[in-house]
Design a protein around this motif. Structure first.
Motif, PDB file in Angstrom:
ATOM      1  N   CYS A  21       0.829  -1.210   0.000  1.00 50.85           N
ATOM      2  CA  CYS A  21       0.000   0.000   0.000  1.00 50.85           C
ATOM      3  C   CYS A  21       0.863   1.260   0.000  1.00 50.85           C
ATOM      4  O   CYS A  21       0.449   2.303  -0.491  1.00 50.85           O
ATOM      5  CB  CYS A  21      -0.997  -0.002   1.152  1.00 50.85           C
ATOM      6  N   GLU A  25       0.402   4.499  -2.563  1.00 53.35           N
ATOM      7  CA  GLU A  25       0.378   5.898  -2.129  1.00 53.35           C
ATOM      8  C   GLU A  25       1.369   6.733  -2.941  1.00 53.35           C
ATOM      9  O   GLU A  25       1.049   7.839  -3.376  1.00 53.35           O
ATOM     10  CB  GLU A  25       0.718   6.001  -0.642  1.00 53.35           C
ATOM     11  N   GLU A  35      -7.768   9.337  -4.174  1.00 51.12           N
ATOM     12  CA  GLU A  35      -7.843   8.214  -3.243  1.00 51.12           C
ATOM     13  C   GLU A  35      -9.315   7.871  -3.040  1.00 51.12           C
ATOM     14  O   GLU A  35      -9.921   8.198  -2.034  1.00 51.12           O
ATOM     15  CB  GLU A  35      -7.184   8.579  -1.911  1.00 51.12           C
ATOM     16  N   SER A  39      -9.329   4.171   1.130  1.00 50.87           N
ATOM     17  CA  SER A  39      -7.901   4.441   1.297  1.00 50.87           C
ATOM     18  C   SER A  39      -7.033   3.386   0.603  1.00 50.87           C
ATOM     19  O   SER A  39      -7.481   2.278   0.305  1.00 50.87           O
ATOM     20  CB  SER A  39      -7.550   4.483   2.785  1.00 50.87           C
ATOM     21  N   ASP A  40      -5.783   3.743   0.363  1.00 51.22           N
ATOM     22  CA  ASP A  40      -4.845   2.848  -0.307  1.00 51.22           C
ATOM     23  C   ASP A  40      -4.665   1.544   0.455  1.00 51.22           C
ATOM     24  O   ASP A  40      -4.672   0.469  -0.129  1.00 51.22           O
ATOM     25  CB  ASP A  40      -3.491   3.546  -0.478  1.00 51.22           C
TER      26      ASP A  40
END
Length: 74
Positions: A21, A25, A35, A39-40
């Motif tokens: 992850c 990002e 995003e 979230s990532d």
């Protein structure tokens, strides 16, 4: 090579998504990608294979060679 070893070690305890992850990002920040819808880390935790495929496709669409590794682009 060290990145691959770290990923494999984390895979042994089912935590490889933590490592991958971070690259999502970086990729998102470098190209100004939103995003969304989550979230990532959530994307990598819930569906790692889909996230990796998306990142690969994004690099291909930008004319880059993902076989050189993400580190090559940072």
């Amino acid at each position: 090579m060290a990145q691959g070893a770290a990923y494999c070690l984390l895979m042994a305890i089912q935590c490889q998504w933590l490592y991958s992850c971070l690259y999502r990002e970086k990729l998102r920040a470098k190209y100004g990608l939103p995003e969304e819808p989550c979230s990532d880390c959530c994307v990598h935790c819930c569906c790692e294979l889909c996230a990796l495929c998306q990142e690969h496709a994004e690099l291909n669409a930008r004319g880059l060679d993902p076989s050189k590794g993400l580190i090559y682009y940072y």
